[in-house]
Design an enzyme around this catalytic site. Structure first.
Site, PDB file in Angstrom:
ATOM      1  N   GLU A  16     -10.997   2.625  34.481  1.00 57.62           N
ATOM      2  CA  GLU A  16     -10.895   2.670  35.943  1.00 57.62           C
ATOM      3  C   GLU A  16     -12.270   2.577  36.606  1.00 57.62           C
ATOM      4  O   GLU A  16     -12.472   3.050  37.723  1.00 57.62           O
ATOM      5  CB  GLU A  16     -10.165   3.946  36.362  1.00 57.62           C
ATOM      6  N   SER A  65      -6.038   4.060  49.872  1.00 65.53           N
ATOM      7  CA  SER A  65      -5.408   4.895  48.846  1.00 65.53           C
ATOM      8  C   SER A  65      -4.473   5.918  49.488  1.00 65.53           C
ATOM      9  O   SER A  65      -4.640   6.296  50.648  1.00 65.53           O
ATOM     10  CB  SER A  65      -6.467   5.627  48.019  1.00 65.53           C
ATOM     11  N   SER A  73      -3.932   6.392  35.842  1.00 67.17           N
ATOM     12  CA  SER A  73      -3.539   5.142  36.509  1.00 67.17           C
ATOM     13  C   SER A  73      -2.547   4.299  35.719  1.00 67.17           C
ATOM     14  O   SER A  73      -2.656   3.082  35.668  1.00 67.17           O
ATOM     15  CB  SER A  73      -4.765   4.302  36.861  1.00 67.17           C
ATOM     16  N   ASP A 121       2.606  14.188  42.650  1.00 67.14           N
ATOM     17  CA  ASP A 121       3.665  13.175  42.673  1.00 67.14           C
ATOM     18  C   ASP A 121       5.000  13.777  42.244  1.00 67.14           C
ATOM     19  O   ASP A 121       5.061  14.578  41.290  1.00 67.14           O
ATOM     20  CB  ASP A 121       3.310  12.023  41.740  1.00 67.14           C
TER      21      ASP A 121
END
Length: 362
Positions: free
Chosen positions: A16, A328, A193, A303
């Site tokens: 990333e 984002s 990710s 999440d």
């Protein structure tokens, strides 16, 4: 007034790397915004993919271009390369507070946080424990389970179970099929990710996905699939954190994989999510519980799966150092909650100072 010198630390040794550069550019712009320019001076530090720390012109070049430096552009000769890789630029001693924005392994897993802790200088975000728990999906789920947070069924595995004994592997697959069923998700436990994640619907896909995940990490997790909406909540604070409005991710792919996440136009963010008020409040409460469960600090994005048919809310994961570009989800959630990007960055720096103060240790 003397400006506070903020060490903006970005790049890093993970897949990333480029995402980190994008986040750092947005943060640098926010620190240079009118309301922050008189308070902060940015000292950028760029960690190359080979692990070398660069200060001065090199990180400024990366922030300006948005592109990673090729190692050959800034590499010493072979005799000094190994030694210099582990030396810090002299400007490190000037930093008053660190803003690490390193995503993935070696950046948000507690490793860099341990180094910054040893430096005895404040830094933005979670400490070693919160970062490590937030990165390792197995340890994270165990912490959530202890806190009483509902989540999908899962099975934790190791590389040794998958690779070391071919006779045991079919039985392992039998057990996964019996307890989790199809579709299910196979994930390396310590990659961010959506890297290395596979959605599987058959025995052959399961075998391939387990082998692939084991090539990424020695710890693997398999999760049951669920038909649900994917919603997220941002958390900001230390001992008295606040939760943002709820956002929802919609996408055109089979699941929210790495390509979908970082390809423009493949996913949409809906803020605020169209949810009943009681569901939104429950998600916010659960986000704060998750934040406390892993001992996070400063910032996190949590999440969830919302099963609309039953009203069930299942926690998926916490990200203690989420993507931080202007587009984002984390900064957008706070923008819709009344905290603009420059103010958000300012508050994170102040939270770092607060957490490091002698009073907070009492």
């Amino acid at each position: 007034m003397t400006k506070l010198k903020v060490g903006l630390l970005f790049g890093g040794r993970s897949g990333e790397h480029e995402v980190s550069i994008s986040s750092a550019r947005a943060i640098a712009k926010a620190l240079n915004a009118e309301q922050n320019a008189n308070k902060y001076e940015i000292l950028p530090f760029y960690i190359q993919k080979d692990g070398r720390w660069l200060a001065g012109d090199a990180p400024q070049q990366v922030l300006g271009s948005g592109k990673a430096l090729l190692e050959s552009e800034n590499s010493p000769n072979s005799q000094t390369q190994t030694l210099e890789r582990w030396q810090f630029p002299s400007q490190v001693a000037e930093v008053d507070v660190w803003f690490p924005i390193l995503h993935g392994p070696n950046g948000e897993d507690g490793t860099i946080q341990g180094l910054l802790t040893l430096m005895q200088v404040p830094f933005v975000g979670s400490g070693v424990l919160g970062s490590a728990l937030g990165m390792d999906k197995i340890a994270m789920k165990m912490a959530f389970e202890q806190a009483g947070l509902p989540q999908v069924k899962y099975k934790a595995l190791t590389r040794a179970q998958i690779w070391s004994n071919p006779c045991v592997f079919p039985k392992l697959c039998d057990e996964i099929e019996a307890t989790l069923g199809y579709p299910c998700f196979v994930k390396p436990a310590n990659l961010g990710s959506s890297v290395g994640i596979a959605k599987v619907r058959s025995r052959s896909e399961l075998e391939t996905a387990l082998d692939q995940a084991a090539s990424y990490d020695r710890r693997i997790i398999v999760e049951a699939g669920v038909v649900a909406r994917e919603v997220e909540c941002a958390v900001l604070g230390n001992d008295q954190p606040q939760a943002s409005v709820i956002g929802e991710i919609t996408f055109d792919s089979d699941f929210y994989d790495y390509e979908t996440k970082y390809t423009e136009g493949r996913a949409d963010l809906v803020i605020p999510a169209s949810l009943p008020d009681d569901i939104s409040r429950k998600i916010q409460d659960m986000a704060l519980q998750a934040f406390a469960a892993v001992d996070a600090a400063g910032l996190s994005r949590v999440d969830f799966f919302y099963v609309e048919a039953t009203g069930e809310i299942l926690i998926n994961e916490i990200n203690t150092l989420p993507g931080f570009t202007a587009t984002s989800m984390y900064p957008q959630l706070w923008s819709h909650s009344g905290v603009a990007f420059p103010e958000l960055v300012d508050r994170l720096v102040q939270l770092a100072l607060e957490r490091h103060s002698p009073a907070s240790a009492e």
